[in-house]
Design a protein around this motif. Structure first.
Motif, mmCIF file in Angstrom:
data_model
loop_
_atom_site.group_PDB
_atom_site.id
_atom_site.type_symbol
_atom_site.label_atom_id
_atom_site.label_comp_id
_atom_site.label_asym_id
_atom_site.label_seq_id
_atom_site.Cartn_x
_atom_site.Cartn_y
_atom_site.Cartn_z
ATOM 1 N N GLY A 147 7.215 -2.192 3.737
ATOM 2 C CA GLY A 147 5.846 -2.279 4.198
ATOM 3 C C GLY A 147 5.619 -1.516 5.391
ATOM 4 N N VAL A 148 6.300 -0.851 6.363
ATOM 5 C CA VAL A 148 6.163 -0.073 7.500
ATOM 6 C C VAL A 148 5.675 1.397 6.865
ATOM 7 N N ASP A 149 6.650 1.690 6.016
ATOM 8 C CA ASP A 149 6.397 3.219 5.335
ATOM 9 C C ASP A 149 5.440 3.085 4.209
ATOM 10 N N THR A 150 4.931 2.122 3.875
ATOM 11 C CA THR A 150 3.990 1.854 2.734
ATOM 12 C C THR A 150 4.691 2.765 1.313
ATOM 13 N N LEU A 151 5.832 2.467 1.145
ATOM 14 C CA LEU A 151 6.305 3.200 -0.026
ATOM 15 C C LEU A 151 5.430 2.613 -1.390
ATOM 16 N N PRO A 152 5.168 3.872 -2.018
ATOM 17 C CA PRO A 152 4.543 3.443 -3.489
ATOM 18 C C PRO A 152 5.505 2.506 -4.341
ATOM 19 N N HIS A 153 5.098 1.381 -4.734
ATOM 20 C CA HIS A 153 5.985 0.933 -5.475
ATOM 21 C C HIS A 153 7.062 0.106 -4.997
ATOM 22 N N GLY A 154 6.659 -0.352 -3.800
ATOM 23 C CA GLY A 154 7.933 -0.982 -3.015
ATOM 24 C C GLY A 154 8.706 -1.986 -3.598
#
Length: 747
Positions: A398-405
């Motif tokens: 959520g913090v790094d807004t990873l794609p397809h977390g």
């Protein structure tokens, strides 16, 4: 990676292929119907991943029909999880808090047995899937409809597509074992008063067939309800009865043979005939008949006669003590079977070992769950480990807004193991497989581009291969193939480039790193240290009970029926902790230092069961009675032997305990001295003396087996080895469920 398919598929491949077919058909049908028929990408996603979660990534035990029923029962649970995930995903902090709580609750439900443990991973995924942006409560209806559609299709596939036949029910296993006990009892009524080798082998097989490790997961009576506990109690009592029958000493030469004495009317009724009748009655009851219970009542009267017979020769008293053990086991088997069939409507004594017979299910489940709340339970440890790892993964995603977390949490969930050693090994293989799969997926996406028809045609056969090879070939194959599967899925939902494979690799790397960190921080050695610690505690508590029991036997006094003898609840809880740790220990790879040669952990569990069963049998009668004190010589012998057995338990506990100062040198057990003491019959010793020394002798043999010293084992009392000829009468379980491990589940 070697040949994917052997020339002749093994049973493992055939079983995996059947399951893969059901997953592929249900997931593909749900995905394509909702995506192309209803133009619902959200519903299609939930239909596909719902089927994959509950069948591809979970392991629901049982036959196809049983799994279908379980799946339909889990649909409302999935609704709740999807709703929570949808509304908590609005903020990262709420999503993380929800992941922490829900992750712990779902993982901790494994304490309820194989069905709960098998569904936990799939249910975790059903919560993880909606817990990521976009925050869209308006799509909740599509999400619920898609997941429901996918699960219903999966349930239909479980019933109709190559379903496995139902396994032999546990009740039938217990009924067959009871019939075997009846045949053994009848055979022992006539010369030569021993069982032939063929009958001994049959008794061993019947007893072994009731062990949890030899029973299919879905058939294990692992629940906390009245009937499940009673059925587990029935199996344990039946195994005890078989063990006692195979070791029954012959009648003294001076007494009339049982069959002839009863026929001539010269003696008391034959206990062996009554035991055989009760065993036959139990088998009939377990198969649905309703016998009148006269055999049970007759055996109770015979038990009263045996307990009243105190003025006889030592050989006769020794034989009576052995017969009394048989009678107690048969009565426990009969009563437990009646409760297993009729539930709370059965006629069971309120106090004593059948304490659960009058309790309602919520209270029984509360006892089960509360007993495992604490850092000494491996169920609690596993739940804390996975919930913290999932919460951390959700925070980072959520913090790094990873794609397809979503893939980050999926990797954390599926790759984290109970030991840091196994987690590292698994993740190394998984990352290699993911890298290979990412290369293949990137090449495929680059070559095909946006031609979704190619992806639509390729997805079903690829899923079939993935869920066939993955469970058999291992985590490397599974990750490689699944990486290509998810690439084909998402390429049909939105335009995708080769970078989708890059995101997949990055997310799996992130999730595996999080799993490795929490595997290192939270109980990194898994059950290996916990088993040693819990066994050490078990032996210390057992030593206290041995000393207290022998002192009460020597002093005599009034005995009344109670739920259990004083101090035994702590030992019951210690047994549950040790047995759950042992079950997990068996599934974990061992560390670089091999275990001590000959170390028999199950012998410690057997010693705990023998301590509980024997002490309660000696101190908790079915009816109030006043027991006279032992004579001076008999009392000194019993107390001296009990103190030595307790000392052996304490020394063994100190050697095993991994915390604090421990004894590294081998423990010199007192088996030879105890054997010599037990072999001497004090003049005028009553029946209680012989029953007590027989119990202490069986504990001595358990400790000798635990020490793993064959030289000491050779010096063990001869009459104690009977406990292990047919799979231990006190029968500590293995492989973890609560069918034989729950509190007071013993005769």
């Amino acid at each position: 990676m070697g040949d994917a398919f052997p020339r002749r598929p093994s049973p493992a491949y055939r079983a995996a292929a059947r399951r893969a077919l059901r997953v592929t058909v249900s997931a593909s049908a749900g995905f394509y119907v909702l995506l192309h028929g209803f133009d619902s990408a959200v519903g299609a996603t939930y239909a596909l991943f719902g089927a994959i979660a509950m069948a591809g990534l979970s392991h629901l035990p049982g036959s196809g029909r049983r799994r279908a029923v379980l799946l339909l029962g889990l649909v409302p649970v999935c609704w709740v999880l999807i709703t929570l995930g949808t509304y908590l995903s609005v903020r990262t902090w709420s999503a993380v808090a929800g992941m922490l709580v829900v992750g712990f609750v779902l993982a901790f439900t494994a304490v309820g047995g194989p069905c709960f443990a098998g569904a936990a991973t799939g249910l975790q995924l059903m919560y993880i899937l909606p817990s990521f942006p976009p925050y869209d409560p308006g799509s909740l209806g599509e999400r619920l409809a898609g997941a429901t559609f996918g699960l219903v299709l999966l349930a239909v596939a479980e019933v109709t597509l190559l379903p496995e036949p139902a396994a032999l029910p546990y009740r039938e296993r217990a009924a067959r074992a009871a019939e075997g006990a009846a045949r053994c009892a009848d055979r022992l009524r006539s010369a030569p008063y021993t069982l032939p080798e063929a009958m001994l082998r049959t008794a061993r097989n019947l007893s072994t067939g009731l062990r949890s490790s030899h029973v299919p997961e879905a058939e294990r009576p692992a629940g906390a309800g009245v009937r499940a506990r009673a059925l587990a109690h029935t199996g344990l009592a039946t195994r005890t009865l078989l063990g006692r029958l195979t070791a029954l000493p012959p009648p003294p030469p001076t007494t009339a043979p049982p069959r002839e004495a009863e026929a001539s009317g010269a003696g008391a009724p034959d206990p062996l005939r009554a035991v055989a009748d009760v065993a036959g009655e139990t088998a009939a009851r377990l198969r649905g008949d309703m016998p009148d219970g006269r055999a049970h009542a007759r055996l109770r009267r015979i038990r009263q006669a045996l307990t009243a017979a105190d003025d006889a020769a030592p050989a006769v008293l020794r034989r009576n003590a052995a017969l009394l053990e048989l009678v107690d086991a048969a009565l426990a088997m009969s009563t437990a079977a009646d409760i297993a069939v009729r539930g709370r409507a059965a006629d069971a004594p309120a106090p004593g070992p059948f304490w659960y017979a009058r309790m309602r299910a919520p209270r029984l489940w509360w006892r089960r769950l509360s007993g495992h709340v604490g850092g000494r339970s491996v169920f609690f440890q596993n739940a804390v480990r996975i919930s913290l790892a999932l919460a951390a993964a959700r925070l980072i995603a959520g913090v790094d807004t990873l794609p397809h977390g979503f893939w980050v949490l999926l990797a954390t969930l599926t790759l984290t193991r109970t030991t840091v050693r196994e987690t590292r090994r698994t993740e190394r293989i998984a990352l290699t497989g993911t890298f290979v799969g990412a290369l293949v997926a990137a090449a495929l996406l680059a070559l095909v581009g946006t031609d979704i028809e190619v992806y639509a045609v390729a997805l079903p056969p690829l899923m079939l291969v993935t869920f066939t090879l993955g469970p058999v070939k291992g985590v490397g194959w599974a990750q490689a193939l699944f990486t290509v599967v998810v690439a084909l899925v998402f390429a049909q939902l939105a335009p995708a480039t080769w970078q989708l494979a890059e995101f997949r690799l990055l997310d799996v790397l992130t999730g595996s790193a999080i799993g490795a960190v929490f595997g290192l921080l939270a109980w990194p050695r898994g059950a290996q240290d916990e088993l040693r610690r819990s066994v050490a505690v078990l032996l210390r508590i057992a030593a206290e009970i041995v000393v207290a029991t022998t002192a009460q036997i020597a002093a005599g006094g009034r005995r009344v029926p109670v739920v259990t003898a004083p101090g035994h609840r702590s030992l019951q809880h210690a047994l549950v902790m040790a047995e759950s740790a042992y079950a997990q220990y068996q599934s974990e790879p061992k560390g670089p230092a091999p275990p001590r040669a000959g170390q028999d952990w199950q012998a410690a569990l057997i010693a705990g069961h023998h301590t509980l069963w024997g002490a309660d049998r000696l101190l908790v009668p079915p009816d109030p009675v006043v027991v006279p004190p032992l004579g001076r010589e008999a009392a000194e012998s019993v107390i001296r032997t009990g103190d030595r057995v307790a000392a052996d338990m304490l020394l063994t506990s100190a050697r095993i305990d991994p915390t604090g100062d421990t004894v590294d040198a081998p423990v010199p057990l007192h088996a030879p001295t105890a054997s010599a003491t037990i072999a001497v019959d004090p003049p005028g010793a009553p029946r209680a003396y012989y029953a007590t020394v027989s119990w202490l002798a069986s504990l001595t043999t358990d400790l000798v087996r635990l020490a793993g010293d064959p030289r000491t084992a050779a010096d063990a009392p001869v009459d104690t080895r009977r406990s292990h000829r047919t799979g231990d009468p006190g029968a500590a379980p293995t492989a973890g469920c609560h069918d034989e491990t729950d509190r007071q589940n013993r005769p």
